[in-house]
Scaffold this motif. Structure first.
Motif, PDB file in Angstrom:
ATOM      1  N   UNK A 111      15.096  63.860  77.516  1.00 17.89           N
ATOM      2  CA  UNK A 111      16.162  63.433  76.600  1.00 17.89           C
ATOM      3  C   UNK A 111      17.489  64.120  76.849  1.00 17.89           C
ATOM      4  N   UNK A 115      21.364  62.684  76.864  1.00 23.05           N
ATOM      5  CA  UNK A 115      21.853  62.811  75.496  1.00 23.05           C
ATOM      6  C   UNK A 115      23.362  62.564  75.469  1.00 23.05           C
ATOM      7  N   UNK A 116      23.926  62.340  74.273  1.00 21.29           N
ATOM      8  CA  UNK A 116      25.383  62.187  74.172  1.00 21.29           C
ATOM      9  C   UNK A 116      26.122  63.357  74.824  1.00 21.29           C
ATOM     10  N   UNK A 117      25.587  64.553  74.682  1.00 20.80           N
ATOM     11  CA  UNK A 117      26.228  65.726  75.301  1.00 20.80           C
ATOM     12  C   UNK A 117      26.302  65.619  76.817  1.00 20.80           C
ATOM     13  N   UNK A 289      28.631  46.870  71.778  1.00 24.98           N
ATOM     14  CA  UNK A 289      27.428  46.620  70.961  1.00 24.98           C
ATOM     15  C   UNK A 289      27.191  45.134  70.785  1.00 24.98           C
ATOM     16  N   UNK A 349      25.520  45.992  62.993  1.00 28.41           N
ATOM     17  CA  UNK A 349      24.933  45.459  64.223  1.00 28.41           C
ATOM     18  C   UNK A 349      23.731  46.313  64.644  1.00 28.41           C
ATOM     19  N   UNK A 350      22.595  45.973  64.105  1.00 29.28           N
ATOM     20  CA  UNK A 350      21.380  46.780  64.347  1.00 29.28           C
ATOM     21  C   UNK A 350      20.495  46.149  65.424  1.00 29.28           C
ATOM     22  N   UNK A 351      21.128  45.614  66.469  1.00 31.52           N
ATOM     23  CA  UNK A 351      20.396  44.881  67.498  1.00 31.52           C
ATOM     24  C   UNK A 351      19.305  45.729  68.165  1.00 31.52           C
ATOM     25  N   UNK A 352      18.345  45.036  68.749  1.00 30.06           N
ATOM     26  CA  UNK A 352      17.214  45.699  69.413  1.00 30.06           C
ATOM     27  C   UNK A 352      17.358  45.674  70.939  1.00 30.06           C
ATOM     28  N   UNK A 355      15.618  48.317  72.608  1.00 27.09           N
ATOM     29  CA  UNK A 355      14.281  48.448  72.030  1.00 27.09           C
ATOM     30  C   UNK A 355      14.341  49.279  70.749  1.00 27.09           C
ATOM     31  N   UNK A 360      12.597  53.777  72.446  1.00 23.74           N
ATOM     32  CA  UNK A 360      14.038  53.465  72.471  1.00 23.74           C
ATOM     33  C   UNK A 360      14.614  53.888  73.823  1.00 23.74           C
ATOM     34  N   UNK A 365      22.555  55.931  75.624  1.00 22.74           N
ATOM     35  CA  UNK A 365      23.862  56.602  75.447  1.00 22.74           C
ATOM     36  C   UNK A 365      24.693  56.488  76.729  1.00 22.74           C
ATOM     37  N   UNK A 368      25.865  52.694  77.276  1.00 21.41           N
ATOM     38  CA  UNK A 368      27.014  52.371  76.419  1.00 21.41           C
ATOM     39  C   UNK A 368      28.296  52.952  76.998  1.00 21.41           C
TER      40      UNK A 368
ATOM     41  N   UNK B  55      23.457  50.172  57.876  1.00 22.08           N
ATOM     42  CA  UNK B  55      23.052  48.799  58.203  1.00 22.08           C
ATOM     43  C   UNK B  55      22.957  48.587  59.714  1.00 22.08           C
ATOM     44  N   UNK B  56      23.538  49.484  60.499  1.00 23.15           N
ATOM     45  CA  UNK B  56      23.511  49.343  61.960  1.00 23.15           C
ATOM     46  C   UNK B  56      22.317  50.047  62.596  1.00 23.15           C
TER      47      UNK B  56
END
Lengths: 415, 67
Positions: A111, A115-117, A289, A349-352, A355, A360, A365, A368, B55-56
């Protein structure tokens, strides 16, 4: 897309209930862009569940809630196989195909590299790589976005974050291409897939040899770090390290390329969205997103049933394969307003697309950020561009990740 | 308003702290939101961002507790 009865299909088992419609769907052939999402919409609105007679036969879940439920219950839906037409795959992706609780040990190991870091650390370099690619292309006035940009940038950034030369993208791009030609279910491409896997594996064998025996791990060098890592007090071991490195390459490079293609096709065809992103660059993350939701490259995701379960009326038996139609879920009108429209500043926007549950996407990160950087740097140099063909654009089939096979773009070069 | 992030559901997607950086942040190691398992107050000026963040979440891991 629905193929006629062939030897690739199975008979319908008697336990498929009358309320569960039967389909004969092979999603692997290339089709005109958008066909897979259209098919997913059609299936989702016809029924929440299907039985597909493709290959040995598998269950299909089409709506958001059911797909998320599949992801969130690995005790029922094992990742032992993630391709529903191949319940006993010849490869083992680590940690992709490892179930909890073992899975967490691998994720902890990996991870922090994604990670974002870690992503923030290499972002300046990602900008540089993107800028160089765009600048080289700008004077040409045209390109095939897929081959000239979308395949290059994610590969170069990925190699940078794990600490090998970004120029080795020249090697990885064709390997990844050959692998996915076979992975998507094209039986004629199986040898090319095996050869590509061999090439990738040998690359990492050489990388490990060059680092073996060093007293301390090299800084920001993922292969070196794995050589010095332990799981349950034992060294990770070469075989496992090679499995991990291979899956990261395959999962990380083809996917971002696919997503970039669809995003830039959208931008090429929607000048108002381009202008808005240039005027309001803070909306770039939200546009990324939305492209992940609307232009989902994952037609569906497979799992293997680990225990007999009644799932929304489907009598699942241990060993059955299931297929969660992610592209159906992400356009589910039960979840989204204007589900088939690109809403640049969409909220909730909670798209999958990455996954869900324990698997996930590890690289989400990074993916994106690569897409955000690509949009920012491209629009800075080439603010106006269009699709340079009247022919329909084609996408690789939904057996693996969907991707535009080619995206010819053109723009005016200032005199 | 208060919010809690259910630790057993959070999978480190990272959308919540990207959408509401005024209140939420990642842990600096793996990318989970740092306040997993806690209940925290939502300042008035963060309510809109937090509603969007909740909600996201693809896992439905964020619970809002209205006053």
């Amino acid at each position: 897309m629905t193929s006629t009865a062939t030897g690739d299909h199975t008979d319908v088992p008697e336990r498929v209930p009358s309320g569960c419609p039967v389909i004969h769907l092979d999603a692997s052939p290339p089709l005109e862009v958008g066909s897979h999402w259209h098919k997913a919409n059609e299936l989702r609105e016809a029924s929440p569940t299907f039985f597909n007679t493709h290959a040995q036969g598998y269950w299909v879940f089409t709506r958001y809630d059911e797909v998320r439920e599949m992801y969130q219950h690995p005790e029922i839906f094992s990742s032992e196989s993630i391709t529903p037409w191949e319940p006993e795959p010849a490869y083992r992706f680590v940690p992709t195909q490892i179930d909890p609780p073992e899975h967490a040990k691998f994720r902890q190991l990996l991870s922090r590299w994604f990670s974002p870091n870690a992503v923030n650390r290499i972002t300046p370099e990602a900008h540089e790589l993107a800028r160089r690619l765009v600048t080289d292309l700008a004077a040409r006035g045209e390109c095939d976005f897929v081959a000239d940009f979308a395949m290059r940038l994610p590969t170069e950034v990925f190699l940078t974050i794990i600490g090998v030369p970004h120029a080795d993208a020249d090697l990885f791009v064709p390997w990844v291409e050959d692998f996915f030609a076979g992975f998507g279910g094209d039986l004629e491409q199986q040898q090319a897939m095996v050869d590509a896997l061999g090439g990738i594996r040998q690359y990492w064998v050489d990388v490990l040899e060059a680092r073996r025996g060093e007293a301390t791990p090299r800084e920001n060098d993922f292969a070196s770090y794995l050589l010095h890592s332990t799981i349950d007090g034992e060294p990770v071991g070469d075989d496992l390290i090679l499995d991990i490195l291979t899956v990261l390459v395959l999962a990380g490079l083809d996917t971002t390329r696919g997503q970039l293609g669809y995003l830039f096709r959208h931008l090429a065809e929607n000048p108002a969205d381009r202008r808005r992103l240039i005027a309001e660059p803070e909306l770039i993350p939200s546009a990324v997103e939305e492209s992940l939701r609307l232009y989902t490259i994952i037609f569906g995701d497979g799992r293997k049933v680990a225990q007999d379960t009644d799932f929304h009326g489907c009598p699942l038996r241990k060993g059955d394969m299931v297929y969660g139609l992610v592209s159906g879920a992400n356009r589910d009108p039960r979840m989204y307003d204007l589900p088939d429209e690109f809403v640049l500043d969409r909220k909730a926007n909670n798209h999958l697309g990455f996954a869900g549950g324990p698997h996930r996407c590890l690289g989400s990160h990074l993916a994106r950020r690569v897409m955000q950087v690509a949009v920012e740097e491209w629009l800075r140099v080439i603010p106006d561009f269009e699709v340079a063909t009247d022919q329909p654009l084609m996408e690789r089939g939904g057996g693996a990740m969907m991707t535009l096979l080619s995206l010819p773009l053109r723009w005016e070069v200032p005199a | 308003m208060k919010l809690t992030v259910h630790a057993d559901k959070c999978r480190g997607h990272g959308l919540c702290y990207s959408i509401a950086p005024g209140l939420l942040e990642d842990d600096d190691d793996e990318g989970y939101v740092s306040i997993r398992g806690q209940v925290i107050d939502v300042p008035l000026d963060q309510v809109d961002a937090i509603r969007n963040a909740a909600a996201s979440c693809p896992e439905g891991a964020i619970e809002l507790i209205e006053d």
